[in-house]
Design an enzyme around this catalytic site. Structure first.
Site, mmCIF file in Angstrom:
data_model
loop_
_atom_site.group_PDB
_atom_site.id
_atom_site.type_symbol
_atom_site.label_atom_id
_atom_site.label_comp_id
_atom_site.label_asym_id
_atom_site.label_seq_id
_atom_site.Cartn_x
_atom_site.Cartn_y
_atom_site.Cartn_z
ATOM 1 N N CYS A 1 53.795 -71.581 52.793
ATOM 2 C CA CYS A 1 53.604 -72.726 51.908
ATOM 3 C C CYS A 1 52.838 -72.270 50.658
ATOM 4 C CB CYS A 1 52.827 -73.823 52.632
ATOM 5 S SG CYS A 1 52.599 -75.330 51.658
ATOM 6 N N ASP B 1 50.536 -73.802 49.302
ATOM 7 C CA ASP B 1 49.166 -74.307 49.414
ATOM 8 C C ASP B 1 48.164 -73.174 49.173
ATOM 9 O OD1 ASP B 1 46.606 -75.107 50.770
ATOM 10 O OD2 ASP B 1 47.756 -76.906 51.224
ATOM 11 N N ARG C 1 45.345 -72.665 50.251
ATOM 12 C CA ARG C 1 44.461 -72.325 51.377
ATOM 13 C C ARG C 1 45.073 -71.354 52.369
ATOM 14 N NH1 ARG C 1 43.722 -78.415 53.216
ATOM 15 N NH2 ARG C 1 45.949 -78.308 52.703
ATOM 16 N N HIS D 1 51.592 -74.684 58.056
ATOM 17 C CA HIS D 1 50.167 -74.891 58.334
ATOM 18 C C HIS D 1 49.910 -76.358 58.611
ATOM 19 C CE1 HIS D 1 49.005 -76.765 54.408
ATOM 20 N NE2 HIS D 1 50.037 -76.074 53.970
ATOM 21 N N CYS E 1 49.706 -80.021 56.233
ATOM 22 C CA CYS E 1 50.520 -79.711 55.055
ATOM 23 C C CYS E 1 50.792 -80.983 54.239
ATOM 24 C CB CYS E 1 51.840 -79.082 55.493
ATOM 25 S SG CYS E 1 52.936 -78.646 54.117
#
Length: 220
Positions: A53, A55, A57, A109, A112
């Site tokens: 992803c 993202d 993080r 994750h 999400c």
């Protein structure tokens, strides 16, 4: 020195942090005694393709505790592997057929945002067209998902089901199918990252040959 291109001082401050971070990285590279970066300047030979992803993080190297050059990475919203996505397919083809990676990991994750958005009935703009692919996964498992009453658990279960569907999409691609005809040293895996602990959880979704798929995908 102030950069006049920035009318907002906050923009200038955050941009300068990026440059300062790069200066620190350059210093680390210059002081490296392993010879790693000199070798990486010549070529790369990663054994892993990570499809994760976008993202902020969930950076691949930190999650897997690997060095630069160890992981070839493709990231997008909600780690999607769509058969018509030429960006993802180009990365996959290069990783499998040129770099000869041995492991392709789809890494979702928990928590999400893309998956959570797909569960809602809100419109977010252009991204809605991308989220439709996740809504398709929701549609396939609607009974199971709707039976979950806790909102967080609902999102996290769809995260897992979405990873499973993207693994399946990879395995049914011509790139992976043809690679399995020629090689026995490539596997596709589905995993999920737990943000609170950083743990990479194996969903027991590992495929190493076409025989593991439905007969409808048994190309000859």
């Amino acid at each position: 020195m102030s950069n006049k291109a920035f009318k907002n001082p906050i923009l200038e401050e955050t941009f300068n942090k990026i440059k300062a971070g790069n200066d620190a990285w350059v210093s680390e590279v210059a002081n490296d005694t392993t010879g790693l970066f000199k070798e990486l300047a010549k070529s790369q030979s990663p054994e892993i393709l990570w499809i994760g992803c976008a993202d902020s993080r969930v950076p691949a190297n930190q999650i897997t505790h690997t060095r630069p050059g160890d992981v070839f990475v493709h990231r997008n919203i909600a780690n999607m592997c769509i058969h018509s996505d030429m960006n993802m397919l180009s990365v996959l083809d290069y990783a499998v057929n040129v770099l000869k990676v041995k492991h392709v990991i789809v890494a979702g994750h928990y928590g999400c945002g893309g998956v959570a958005a797909a569960l809602s009935q809100k419109q977010f703009g252009l991204i809605d067209n991308w989220l439709c692919h996740i809504k398709d996964v929701y549609r396939l498992h609607k009974g199971e998902i709707d039976a979950i009453t806790d909102a967080t658990a609902k999102v996290n279960r769809l995260v897992e089901l979405n990873v499973a569907e993207q693994v399946f999409n990879l395995c049914t691609s011509t790139i992976i199918q043809n690679a399995w005809k020629e090689r026995d040293d490539i596997a596709v895996h589905g995993m999920v990252i737990e943000l609170e602990t950083g743990k990479l959880i194996d969903l027991d979704l590992t495929f190493t040959e076409s025989a593991q798929l439905d007969d409808v995908f048994a190309y000859k």
